[in-house]
Design a protein around this motif. Structure first.
Motif, PDB file in Angstrom:
ATOM      1  N   TYR A 183       0.783  10.574   4.266  1.00  0.00           N
ATOM      2  CA  TYR A 183       1.099   9.623   3.181  1.00  0.00           C
ATOM      3  C   TYR A 183       1.645   8.318   3.751  1.00  0.00           C
ATOM      4  O   TYR A 183       2.246   8.299   4.829  1.00  0.00           O
ATOM      5  CB  TYR A 183       2.091  10.245   2.194  1.00  0.00           C
ATOM      6  N   VAL A 184       1.427   7.254   3.015  1.00  0.00           N
ATOM      7  CA  VAL A 184       1.909   5.927   3.429  1.00  0.00           C
ATOM      8  C   VAL A 184       2.834   5.398   2.348  1.00  0.00           C
ATOM      9  O   VAL A 184       2.487   5.399   1.163  1.00  0.00           O
ATOM     10  CB  VAL A 184       0.736   4.943   3.639  1.00  0.00           C
ATOM     11  N   ARG A 185       4.025   4.949   2.758  1.00  0.00           N
ATOM     12  CA  ARG A 185       4.968   4.346   1.818  1.00  0.00           C
ATOM     13  C   ARG A 185       5.434   3.018   2.418  1.00  0.00           C
ATOM     14  O   ARG A 185       6.249   2.994   3.341  1.00  0.00           O
ATOM     15  CB  ARG A 185       6.151   5.306   1.583  1.00  0.00           C
ATOM     16  N   ASN A 186       4.836   1.942   1.937  1.00  0.00           N
ATOM     17  CA  ASN A 186       5.196   0.597   2.398  1.00  0.00           C
ATOM     18  C   ASN A 186       5.812  -0.195   1.251  1.00  0.00           C
ATOM     19  O   ASN A 186       5.283  -0.187   0.146  1.00  0.00           O
ATOM     20  CB  ASN A 186       3.949  -0.154   2.896  1.00  0.00           C
ATOM     21  N   HIS A 187       6.906  -0.884   1.528  1.00  0.00           N
ATOM     22  CA  HIS A 187       7.513  -1.746   0.510  1.00  0.00           C
ATOM     23  C   HIS A 187       7.022  -3.174   0.624  1.00  0.00           C
ATOM     24  O   HIS A 187       7.226  -3.980  -0.279  1.00  0.00           O
ATOM     25  CB  HIS A 187       9.032  -1.730   0.642  1.00  0.00           C
ATOM     26  N   LEU A 188       6.396  -3.494   1.752  1.00  0.00           N
ATOM     27  CA  LEU A 188       6.069  -4.879   2.100  1.00  0.00           C
ATOM     28  C   LEU A 188       4.753  -4.883   2.876  1.00  0.00           C
ATOM     29  O   LEU A 188       4.229  -3.818   3.213  1.00  0.00           O
ATOM     30  CB  LEU A 188       7.220  -5.445   2.974  1.00  0.00           C
ATOM     31  N   PRO A 189       4.218  -6.063   3.174  1.00  0.00           N
ATOM     32  CA  PRO A 189       2.998  -6.080   3.994  1.00  0.00           C
ATOM     33  C   PRO A 189       3.252  -5.472   5.372  1.00  0.00           C
ATOM     34  O   PRO A 189       4.363  -5.555   5.898  1.00  0.00           O
ATOM     35  CB  PRO A 189       2.680  -7.582   4.125  1.00  0.00           C
ATOM     36  N   VAL A 190       2.217  -4.878   5.947  1.00  0.00           N
ATOM     37  CA  VAL A 190       2.327  -4.306   7.294  1.00  0.00           C
ATOM     38  C   VAL A 190       2.385  -5.454   8.305  1.00  0.00           C
ATOM     39  O   VAL A 190       1.491  -6.302   8.325  1.00  0.00           O
ATOM     40  CB  VAL A 190       1.109  -3.401   7.597  1.00  0.00           C
ATOM     41  N   PRO A 191       3.433  -5.524   9.113  1.00  0.00           N
ATOM     42  CA  PRO A 191       3.515  -6.643  10.065  1.00  0.00           C
ATOM     43  C   PRO A 191       2.462  -6.530  11.161  1.00  0.00           C
ATOM     44  O   PRO A 191       2.052  -5.422  11.519  1.00  0.00           O
ATOM     45  CB  PRO A 191       4.935  -6.523  10.636  1.00  0.00           C
TER      46      PRO A 191
ATOM     47  N   PHE B  41       0.820  -1.198   0.000  1.00  0.00           N
ATOM     48  CA  PHE B  41       0.000   0.000   0.000  1.00  0.00           C
ATOM     49  C   PHE B  41       0.863   1.261   0.000  1.00  0.00           C
ATOM     50  O   PHE B  41       1.723   1.445   0.862  1.00  0.00           O
ATOM     51  CB  PHE B  41      -0.923   0.016   1.216  1.00  0.00           C
ATOM     52  N   ASN B  42       0.612   2.114  -0.986  1.00  0.00           N
ATOM     53  CA  ASN B  42       1.302   3.396  -1.093  1.00  0.00           C
ATOM     54  C   ASN B  42       0.286   4.439  -1.497  1.00  0.00           C
ATOM     55  O   ASN B  42      -0.426   4.235  -2.478  1.00  0.00           O
ATOM     56  CB  ASN B  42       2.409   3.304  -2.142  1.00  0.00           C
ATOM     57  N   ALA B  43       0.208   5.522  -0.760  1.00  0.00           N
ATOM     58  CA  ALA B  43      -0.825   6.505  -1.043  1.00  0.00           C
ATOM     59  C   ALA B  43      -0.471   7.866  -0.480  1.00  0.00           C
ATOM     60  O   ALA B  43       0.263   7.978   0.491  1.00  0.00           O
ATOM     61  CB  ALA B  43      -2.153   6.042  -0.452  1.00  0.00           C
ATOM     62  N   GLU B  44      -1.035   8.891  -1.139  1.00  0.00           N
ATOM     63  CA  GLU B  44      -0.834  10.277  -0.678  1.00  0.00           C
ATOM     64  C   GLU B  44      -2.188  10.964  -0.572  1.00  0.00           C
ATOM     65  O   GLU B  44      -3.127  10.601  -1.279  1.00  0.00           O
ATOM     66  CB  GLU B  44       0.088  11.035  -1.635  1.00  0.00           C
TER      67      GLU B  44
END
Ligand code: MTE
Ligand code: MO
Length: 376
Positions: free
Chosen positions: A42-50, A21-24
């Protein structure tokens, strides 16, 4: 689906990718409040949220071959709680504009991949000193961070920062467990993240599981083979990631948050257009001026800085909000508005993207330009 347990997100966030998930947020929302609301950040994730529970959470610190463990409660009880105001910005903020010069590899971001928040937790320098790290130890050069988010091969997100920044209490690096006075939300690193003010978002490691006190940088993909700048002529055939340093402090940037490009504006009675935006610089440099023009630079006006943290440079970590009513020549039907900021080192933004283009589309800080129509 490894993303099945990701948290719910505010519907106003516009995704550039959903898994990860990546969003502004919409840019106009950003200029509305000095402190960005947590659910619109804003959210910048490279991987699933643990999926982490507070009682199972531990921070491990490796120092000279020994592991030290801290529970969340240890971090809260053993150390002074410090609160700082700091903007966090992704190196890819405004990438979409650079892409118009030539395609780049990366998420197609707009100009809202930045937010300003208060962050609370112990100073990293206090925690390091507690386990015996000495400021003048020549064997220590980098502090590595590992997230608890992992890829399919079980490799965690990772990054590192220079030891100098980490050990200096004035560097204000925080192991934050609160954002805007509330426990960190899952998307922003619950229960603990590193906040490295003045430094690119990528080093502000979320879901912090492990710190390594080291003589070398993190060997993570994101430290070694990503988040670096290059000469505009370097392409994917010629790029050598070893030749560029990892981005740490970010350069000065600004953006017009309203009006939006393409909108139709009714002029104010005095023939002006009202503009609002943000400006920020890395390295604790303060914004000293934001210049705006409505005639491609023939006439520049200085905006009013409406909101700014009171901390002095070089520890001015927060962003600045600005506004101005820019006079527009009579009879204009379409106008291009430009903004550029100047920081306390008198660094300013480049005029165009042409000569700062790079294959990853990072450090995209040319003048911000918005074209609007004037209602008859
Ligand atoms: N930390 C972990 N563990 N995993 C990540 O994917 N992304 C980084 C950084 N820290 C990331 C991370 C990047 S590139 C940015 S820009 C910021 O987190 C984004 O922080 P935010 O999502 O809280 O806005
Ligand atoms: Mo980022």
């Amino acid at each position: 689906d490894p993303y099945a347990k990701d948290p719910r997100r505010h519907p106003a966030l516009k995704p550039s990718s959903t898994k990860p998930f990546n969003a502004e947020p919409p840019p106009s929302i950003l200029a509305d409040s000095f402190i960005t609301p947590v659910d619109l950040f804003y959210v910048r994730n490279h991987l699933p949220v643990p999926d982490i529970t507070e009682k199972d959470y531990n921070l491990e610190i490796n120092f000279k071959g020994k592991d030290y463990t801290f529970s969340l409660n240890d971090l809260k009880k053993k150390f002074e709680k410090v609160t700082i105001t700091a903007a966090v910005m992704c190196a890819g903020n405004r990438r979409g504009e650079m892409t118009q010069i030539k395609p780049v590899k990366g998420l197609n971001w707009g100009h809202a991949v930045i937010g300003n928040a208060t962050w609370s937790g112990p100073r990293l320098s206090d925690v390091l000193k507690y386990i015996g790290v000495k400021e003048e130890d020549p064997a220590i050069q980098h502090i590595q961070f590992e997230g608890l988010d992992t890829d399919v091969a079980n490799v965690p997100y990772g990054a590192s920062i220079p030891f100098e920044k980490a050990i200096d209490p004035k560097g204000d690096v925080i192991l934050a467990y609160e954002m805007n006075g509330e426990p960190l939300p899952r998307d922003h690193g619950y229960p603990v993240r590193a906040v490295v003010p003045g430094v690119v978002g990528a080093r502000n490691v979320k879901w912090l599981g492990r710190i390594v006190v080291s003589d070398v940088e993190s060997d993570s993909h994101w430290q070694q083979n990503d988040y670096k700048g290059f000469n505009p002529s370097v392409d994917w055939d010629t790029v050598d990631f070893k030749k560029s340093p990892a981005i740490q402090e970010l350069p000065v940037i600004s953006a017009i948050c309203s009006p939006d490009s393409g909108s139709v504006i009714k002029l104010n009675p005095n023939n002006s257009i009202s503009l609002k935006g943000y400006a920020w610089s890395g390295g604790g440099r303060k914004i000293v001026r934001v210049d705006v023009t409505a005639d491609s630079g023939k006439t520049w006006y200085s905006a009013d800085i409406t909101d700014q943290d009171t901390r002095k440079e070089p520890r001015h970590w927060g962003w600045s909000l600005w506004s101005i009513d820019v006079p527009v020549p009579k009879g204009t039907s379409e106008v291009e508005l430009w903004a550029k900021a100047v920081d306390s080192s008198y660094n300013t933004q480049p005029e165009t993207f042409a000569n700062i283009w790079n294959l990853r589309g990072v450090l995209s800080n040319a003048y911000h330009r918005v074209k609007v129509k004037v209602a008859a």
